[in-house]
Design an enzyme around this catalytic site. Structure first.
Site, short mmCIF file in Angstrom:
data_model
loop_
_atom_site.label_atom_id
_atom_site.label_comp_id
_atom_site.label_asym_id
_atom_site.label_seq_id
_atom_site.Cartn_x
_atom_site.Cartn_y
_atom_site.Cartn_z
N ARG A 1 40.65 42.10 32.18
CA ARG A 1 40.67 43.46 31.82
C ARG A 1 42.02 43.89 32.49
O ARG A 1 42.77 43.23 32.96
CB ARG A 1 39.64 44.23 32.70
CG ARG A 1 39.65 43.80 34.02
CD ARG A 1 38.69 44.62 34.79
NE ARG A 1 38.26 43.81 36.22
CZ ARG A 1 39.26 43.64 37.15
NH1 ARG A 1 40.42 44.30 37.24
NH2 ARG A 1 38.94 43.03 38.29
N GLY B 1 35.05 41.09 45.97
CA GLY B 1 35.03 40.41 47.10
C GLY B 1 33.50 40.15 47.88
O GLY B 1 33.29 39.65 48.81
N ARG C 1 47.05 51.68 47.19
CA ARG C 1 46.04 52.45 46.82
C ARG C 1 45.43 53.16 47.85
O ARG C 1 45.11 52.97 48.81
CB ARG C 1 44.85 51.14 46.66
CG ARG C 1 45.26 50.12 45.78
CD ARG C 1 44.05 49.35 45.45
NE ARG C 1 44.22 48.21 44.40
CZ ARG C 1 43.20 47.58 44.10
NH1 ARG C 1 41.97 47.77 44.12
NH2 ARG C 1 43.72 46.52 43.39
P1 ADP Z 1 36.45 38.52 43.68
O1 ADP Z 1 36.23 38.22 42.20
O2 ADP Z 1 35.44 38.94 44.52
O3 ADP Z 1 37.60 39.44 43.77
P2 ADP Z 1 38.29 36.17 44.23
O4 ADP Z 1 37.79 34.98 43.88
O5 ADP Z 1 39.22 36.80 43.36
O6 ADP Z 1 36.93 37.22 44.32
O7 ADP Z 1 38.65 36.14 45.61
C1 ADP Z 1 39.00 37.28 46.44
C2 ADP Z 1 40.00 37.11 47.37
O8 ADP Z 1 39.35 36.21 48.47
C3 ADP Z 1 41.21 36.43 46.95
O9 ADP Z 1 42.16 37.35 46.67
C4 ADP Z 1 41.70 35.66 48.07
O10 ADP Z 1 42.26 36.61 49.11
C5 ADP Z 1 40.31 35.37 48.81
N1 ADP Z 1 39.89 34.00 48.41
C6 ADP Z 1 39.33 33.64 47.51
N2 ADP Z 1 39.14 32.13 47.28
C7 ADP Z 1 39.80 31.61 48.44
C8 ADP Z 1 39.97 30.37 49.06
N3 ADP Z 1 39.36 29.28 48.26
N4 ADP Z 1 40.73 30.15 50.00
C9 ADP Z 1 41.32 31.47 50.60
N5 ADP Z 1 40.90 32.39 50.16
C10 ADP Z 1 40.22 32.77 48.98
#
Ligand code: ADP
Length: 450
Positions: A292, A165, A338
């Protein structure tokens, strides 16, 4: 099959991997830092080697020492767990160069999917739906403004190397975009030493739905259904469940087929996760692939009966998948909490300290993955997750009731944890109805903490 596996990790996931290795008759080598000398993963492993000081850079990220330990002790494979070196392509390559097997995908695949902007491009070419967004990377704030105008607000500025995040900022209007871009970029530089950025449309109040896939070295790919990980705080997951109440069997089939397509497009081998956001109209979009095993893998194990670590080891040792898609059945419902050593009443500040008493619940359909024991010291050097509480029930309501009962029984004294907050969430009418999105905690925290 491998004879001896080094586990390049610590805590509950190292313990989790050791357990499967022992069931398969494989010896294990644990690594530890000087802060973890008395840790459970050290005690449960056949052998253990100290690889450095408390700082992760000196021990759990110390590739040279880890590889020296693995070769000196005659390991034939390395399991990286999650976090630390699990998505480090250089480490994956070095393991192979030392004549051992990396239990995970190849360095090239890790590189490709690790750059989220490149992964997006690959998914577009494979015709997997992605969030509308920038074509490639965005170099500066001016480009960000132009791009956001084209996509339309609100937008999400993301780091190509992002994870956990971090390196991510929302912008709801032109007034916010320059500042949001610069903050996200600075955070990306500080966290990942990489400030490549891209932009996506912000999907307002989506659900986070991810698919577990397994792929062998012979081109076979299956999915094991989805996990709903929408209960997040600042993009960090807190409660996960499988299956998701939001998916119809038809939508599951469609998204699952796209997850398989995504893995095939990446030439993927081993266990992986395809993450999507799902809007309230049933539209879904790929956001990233995790190359992973994930923290939340137990909920999938509980509803499929498949040991994902065992599958990872089998795949890495060149065995074909043990199951075909039509042999994978999803049974009942599973939920994971968690438990983090954090004070949720004070902005989730980490709470290191000694756990002076602990009671681990049990009973039908209960699984607790933890490295805690009485007298254990939670250190501030590593992640604050201290336990994963997982339950299984015949249906969602049974699983919710079981989780409440388990959280009532669980005792972790000496440090503050998130246990009470998760207990409150499990009583929230909207959670029970399945009416929640990734904004749930943000929208309800104040009311629950008061
Ligand atoms: P990270 O690799 O940091 O975990 P992610 O791309 O998986 O980043 O995104 C983390 C979280 O952010 C997702 O679980 C979702 O809740 C939110 N998110 C990511 N992209 C979007 C988007 N385009 N619109 C709304 N929420 C998003």
């Amino acid at each position: 099959m491998f004879k001896k596996i080094l586990i390049a990790n610590r805590g509950e996931i190292a313990v989790r991997i050791i357990r499967t290795c022992h069931e398969l008759g494989i010896e294990t080598v644990a690594i530890y830092s000087t802060a973890d000398e008395t840790s459970l993963h050290v005690q449960l492993s056949d052998e253990a080697v100290c690889v450095g000081g408390p700082k992760a850079m000196d021990s759990y990220l110390n590739m040279k020492n880890i590889l020296m330990a693995a070769t000196a002790l005659g390991c034939d494979a390395v399991h990286p767990g999650f976090g630390f070196l699990s998505e480090n392509a250089t480490f994956a390559r070095l393991v192979e160069e030392c004549g051992m097997t990396f239990i995970g995908p190849s360095g090239d695949v890790i590189d490709m999917m690790g750059n989220k902007s490149a992964a997006r491009k690959l998914m577009i070419s494979a015709k997997v739906p992605v969030v509308p967004g920038s074509k490639g990377s965005i170099k500066n704030a001016e480009e960000a403004v132009t791009c956001a105008d084209e996509i339309g607000y609100p937008v999400l500025i993301k780091a190509a190397a992002g994870g956990g995040g971090r390196g991510m900022r929302k912008a709801f209007s032109k007034d916010e975009i320059t500042q949001a871009f610069e903050t996200a970029r600075a955070e990306a530089k500080a966290c990942f030493n990489d400030d490549e950025m891209y932009i996506e449309k912000l999907i307002v109040d989506p659900k986070h739905i991810e698919f577990q896939i397994l792929a062998d070295n012979f081109g076979n790919v299956v999915h094991l259904g989805e996990r709903d990980c929408s209960i997040q705080r600042r993009n960090q997951k807190m409660i996960e469940e499988a299956p998701s109440k939001a998916l119809t069997p038809l939508l599951r089939e469609k998204m699952g087929a796209d997850a398989v397509k995504a893995a095939k497009a990446a030439n993927y081998a081993n266990a992986g996760t395809i993450e999507f956001v799902l809007d309230n109209k049933g539209n879904y979009y790929f956001i990233e692939m995790n190359t992973r095993i994930q923290v939340e893998h137990p909920v999938t194990e509980m509803i499929t009966g498949i040991d994902l670590i065992r599958e990872q080891i089998r795949i890495a040792s060149n065995q074909p998948l043990s199951l075909k898609q039509n042999e994978i059945k999803l049974n009942g419902h599973a939920i994971e909490c968690r438990i983090n050593a954090e004070d949720f009443k004070h902005d989730f500040r980490p709470c290191p300290g000694i756990v002076d008493s602990v009671h681990i619940p049990g009973g039908l359909g209960v699984r607790i993955d933890t490295a805690l024991y009485q007298g254990y010291r939670v250190t501030s050097h590593y992640d604050s997750m201290v336990a994963k509480v997982i339950v299984h029930g015949n249906n969602r309501l049974e699983a919710i009731r079981r989780m409440r009962r388990v959280l009532e029984e669980l005792v972790i004294n000496g440090v503050e944890t998130t246990q009470e907050l998760q207990y409150l969430i499990l009583h929230h009418p909207e959670y029970i109805k399945g009416n929640f999105t990734t904004s749930f905690i943000e929208n309800n925290l104040d009311e629950m903490v008061r």
